[in-house]
Design an enzyme around this catalytic site. Structure first.
Site, mmCIF file in Angstrom:
data_model
loop_
_atom_site.group_PDB
_atom_site.id
_atom_site.type_symbol
_atom_site.label_atom_id
_atom_site.label_comp_id
_atom_site.label_asym_id
_atom_site.label_seq_id
_atom_site.Cartn_x
_atom_site.Cartn_y
_atom_site.Cartn_z
ATOM 1 N N GLU A 239 50.408 -6.428 -15.664
ATOM 2 C CA GLU A 239 49.284 -6.986 -15.083
ATOM 3 C C GLU A 239 48.731 -8.161 -15.763
ATOM 4 O O GLU A 239 49.006 -8.051 -17.015
ATOM 5 C CB GLU A 239 48.234 -5.822 -14.901
ATOM 6 C CG GLU A 239 48.438 -4.809 -14.150
ATOM 7 C CD GLU A 239 47.432 -3.819 -13.984
ATOM 8 O OE1 GLU A 239 46.287 -4.160 -13.988
ATOM 9 O OE2 GLU A 239 47.571 -2.614 -13.585
ATOM 10 N N LYS A 241 45.846 -9.876 -17.820
ATOM 11 C CA LYS A 241 44.928 -9.507 -18.636
ATOM 12 C C LYS A 241 43.761 -10.612 -18.350
ATOM 13 O O LYS A 241 43.935 -11.622 -18.780
ATOM 14 C CB LYS A 241 45.145 -9.292 -19.980
ATOM 15 C CG LYS A 241 44.323 -8.640 -20.951
ATOM 16 C CD LYS A 241 44.641 -8.594 -22.451
ATOM 17 C CE LYS A 241 43.511 -7.760 -23.121
ATOM 18 N NZ LYS A 241 42.400 -8.061 -23.140
ATOM 19 N N ARG A 261 31.362 -1.534 -20.441
ATOM 20 C CA ARG A 261 32.365 -0.815 -21.238
ATOM 21 C C ARG A 261 31.695 0.265 -22.197
ATOM 22 O O ARG A 261 32.338 1.323 -22.556
ATOM 23 C CB ARG A 261 32.890 -1.906 -22.140
ATOM 24 C CG ARG A 261 34.233 -1.365 -22.844
ATOM 25 C CD ARG A 261 34.674 -2.607 -23.813
ATOM 26 N NE ARG A 261 34.775 -1.763 -25.074
ATOM 27 C CZ ARG A 261 36.025 -1.556 -25.526
ATOM 28 N NH1 ARG A 261 37.058 -2.449 -25.011
ATOM 29 N NH2 ARG A 261 36.210 -0.914 -26.576
ATOM 30 N N PHE A 331 41.552 -2.757 -11.483
ATOM 31 C CA PHE A 331 42.686 -2.400 -11.988
ATOM 32 C C PHE A 331 43.280 -1.002 -12.013
ATOM 33 O O PHE A 331 44.216 -0.469 -12.383
ATOM 34 C CB PHE A 331 43.207 -3.192 -13.202
ATOM 35 C CG PHE A 331 42.184 -3.136 -14.303
ATOM 36 C CD1 PHE A 331 42.086 -1.590 -15.091
ATOM 37 C CD2 PHE A 331 41.321 -4.022 -14.779
ATOM 38 C CE1 PHE A 331 41.141 -1.398 -16.163
ATOM 39 C CE2 PHE A 331 40.336 -3.676 -15.736
ATOM 40 C CZ PHE A 331 40.206 -2.301 -16.422
ATOM 41 N N ARG A 406 42.834 5.676 -26.999
ATOM 42 C CA ARG A 406 43.656 4.657 -26.832
ATOM 43 C C ARG A 406 45.120 4.892 -27.285
ATOM 44 O O ARG A 406 45.256 5.707 -28.257
ATOM 45 C CB ARG A 406 43.101 3.494 -28.178
ATOM 46 C CG ARG A 406 43.504 2.172 -28.194
ATOM 47 C CD ARG A 406 43.213 1.668 -29.462
ATOM 48 N NE ARG A 406 41.776 1.282 -29.479
ATOM 49 C CZ ARG A 406 41.317 0.037 -29.104
ATOM 50 N NH1 ARG A 406 41.807 -0.740 -28.146
ATOM 51 N NH2 ARG A 406 40.002 -0.013 -29.081
ATOM 52 N N LYS A 412 48.722 -3.907 -24.487
ATOM 53 C CA LYS A 412 48.109 -5.459 -24.383
ATOM 54 C C LYS A 412 48.965 -6.363 -25.348
ATOM 55 O O LYS A 412 49.330 -6.062 -26.198
ATOM 56 C CB LYS A 412 46.828 -5.704 -24.675
ATOM 57 C CG LYS A 412 46.382 -5.300 -26.048
ATOM 58 C CD LYS A 412 44.826 -5.395 -26.356
ATOM 59 C CE LYS A 412 44.565 -4.724 -27.642
ATOM 60 N NZ LYS A 412 43.200 -4.658 -27.893
#
Ligand code: AMP
Length: 572
Positions: A239, A241, A261, A331, A406, A412
């Site tokens: 995707e 970013k 967030r 997303f 995470r 990423k």
């Protein structure tokens, strides 16, 4: 439980810095609290009235508090101020001034009065309610109530310590993952504690997502090449970013709530997103996640992150929204019509997501394609960078949405510059230096920053930072830090370095550095045998990240990974 009893626990917690002892005292406290008390006990111990996503704030300044103290006691404001100057703490000031016994109020009653103060709008009414509350409390109780009201309880208890204590109350450490999971699904530790008390472990095992309770966000790991993405994930989704503002959107009929967030309520900042969600999403109940970004309608270009968050400071959000229309690049889909989607594989969530989003101007599915070719990933990455995007995100096709953690389900890849780390690092400010030379006149010349160590819920120092801010930013920073200054090191900060002023670990900034080195001066990653990790030539690349909590800073483990990545890159 009376408020006095709770205050006694607070007093004991205040005396110790060992996290193990803390969890033990907390376990005792949580065991004693009844079902109708335990959520309130949890919130107050964290120094709050409700989880942050409810957006309940006291709106009581120190000045207002002193006025109320003066009116409740008949002591002149000037004298209250003098005592405050001497003590440096308004809680102790209240304790010094109040000579009456208090009414032995219950914890629930004091909690309700506190909530009433927070919900009261006008200043006069607020003061009246504060006076009333103070008159019912002894000096000892007022010390803690006052600290909660002005946001300075600072017992050093974080979410992780409460979770430890809750699992201790079940007599079994093995249960911790269930408690963590429930917390990740609702972000409300008071609610989790209450369910545990009422329904035991079964209730926690069966814990369900609810619209209106934000889900703790999944985070991404990083790598330094397209090759590594394919090595790790094989065939995966790639995707774009987007460098914007991450939003979690909850829709229940015509009611929409938006969370940032770090799970603060953001609904008012994004009226355009609310409108689009109500107008364009046909499902009754849904939870979506995406990245909001200001877009130049004419050129299709994305504006920098700074332009997007300007909204936060503007009074007329509506007008700003017209000038800089937003797009939400959606997303993920976490919940749909009563069904938990977080447990479903990415590819299924994505399919349902694309069906849900009709092509509208504001809500768009993030750009995505599926591949197992390094070349295709590289080409898309290069293209993304030329279009002004931050990089790409790769996602494992069969992975669930891992709330609050995470890992390599999401990876990423960001653009990197020669002579600098593959990625920026988010650090927490734990203290500052007065500075020398030209800076001395500002009263601040540098800061000491730390990364997060989740296993001990502490902050480990990694660097001093002395560049990257403008003069005006240094001044603003000093003002903000002085409001949270401490007499000594915070119990959750682990440091070998000294500073001129210690502060509460609250503010996160993003820094860049040339490289990560080993250093005996810092505690990040330090063991008895090995030195810690440090940043070489660090510079701030953002002012305070209001969208991040201290626990959202990078972790020691991530620093070690970055260190290893950098070693590998330099060998190649
Ligand atoms: P970072 O903040 O650098 O750790 O990168 C992770 C962040 O990228 C997430 O928290 C999102 O805010 C953002 N992001 C941008 N585009 C996407 C995407 N397509 N999928 C997931 N996260 C994204």
């Amino acid at each position: 439980m009376t408020f006095r009893e709770l205050s006694e626990y607070f007093y004991r917690l205040e005396q110790i810095t060992s996290r193990l002892e803390m969890a033990d005292i907390l376990r005792d406290l949580l065991e004693r609290a009844k079902a109708e008390e335990i959520d309130k006990v949890v919130y107050l111990t964290l120094g709050e009235l409700m989880p942050a996503f409810r957006g309940v704030e006291f709106g009581v300044s120190e000045k207002l508090m002193m006025e109320a103290l003066s009116k409740a006691s008949g002591v002149k404001v000037k004298q209250v101020e003098a005592l405050y100057k001497q003590k440096g703490d308004l809680g102790e000031t209240a304790q010094g001034i109040i000579s009456w016994q208090g009414r032995g109020l219950s914890l629930v009653r004091v909690y309700e009065e506190l909530l009433d103060v927070a919900r009261t709008r006008g200043t006069l009414d607020k003061v009246m309610k504060l006076i009333n509350l103070l008159k019912g409390l002894s000096g000892f109780e007022a010390k803690y109530a006052v600290r909660v009201i002005i946001g300075r309880l600072r017992l050093g208890v974080g979410d992780a310590t409460i979770i430890d204590a809750l699992s201790l109350t079940m007599g079994d450490k093995e249960l911790k993952p269930y408690i963590e999971r429930a917390y990740n699904l609702c972000s409300d530790l008071g609610l989790v504690a209450k369910r545990l008390k009422e329904g035991g472990l079964d209730a926690i095992r069966e814990f369900k997502i609810q619209v209106g309770y934000p889900i703790r966000m999944a985070l991404a790991e990083r790598v330094s090449s397209a090759e590594e993405i394919i090595q790790r994930l094989r065939r995966c989704a790639i995707e774009a970013k987007y460098d914007g503002f991450r939003l979690q959107v909850h829709k229940d009929g015509s009611k929409v709530e938006i969370y940032s967030r770090n799970l603060e309520p953001m609904t008012e900042m994004f009226p355009d997103v609310v409108k689009a969600v109500i107008g364009d999403i046909k499902a009754q109940s849904v939870i979506l996640e995406g990245e909001a970004l200001a877009v130049n309608e004419e050129t299709g270009e994305f504006y920098p992150f700074q332009v997007t968050i300007q909204r936060k400071r503007k009074y007329s959000v509506e007008e700003y929204a017209k000038e800089y229309p937003l797009r939400l690049f959606v997303f993920d889909l976490l919940y749909l019509e009563g069904e938990d989607y977080t447990v479903k594989p990415y590819i299924e969530r994505r399919r349902a997501l694309e069906e849900l989003l009709t092509h509208t101007n504001t809500l768009r599915a993030s750009e995505m394609f599926i591949t197992d070719s390094v070349k295709e990933v590289e080409a898309f990455f290069e293209d993304a960078i030329t279009r002004g995007l931050e990089g790409i995100m790769a996602k494992r096709l069969d992975a669930p949405y891992t709330a609050g953690s995470r890992n390599f389900n999401w990876i990423k890849l960001k653009r990197s510059y020669r002579g600098s780390l593959a990625d920026t690092i988010d650090v927490v400010i734990v203290g500052y230096y007065y500075g020398r030379g030209a800076r001395a006149k500002l009263g601040i010349g540098g800061i000491l920053v730390a990364v997060y160590e989740p296993s001990t819920d502490t902050f480990k120092t990694i660097s001093k930072v002395g560049s990257g801010f403008t003069e005006e930013e240094w001044v603003r920073l000093k003002e903000m830090l002085d409001k949270i200054r401490l007499d000594h090191r915070h119990p959750r900060v682990d440091s070998l370095m000294d500073v001129d002023v210690w502060v509460e670990p609250r503010y996160v900034i993003t820094v860049n550095a040339d490289e990560i080195t080993r250093s005996p001066l810092h505690t990040a990653g330090r063991t008895l045998e090995e030195p810690g990790y440090a940043l070489r030539f660090p510079r701030a690349v953002s002012f305070i990240r209001e969208d991040k909590n201290p626990e959202d800073a990078n972790t020691v483990e991530e620093i070690i990974r970055l260190y290893q990545l950098q070693k590998r890159v330099s060998v190649e």
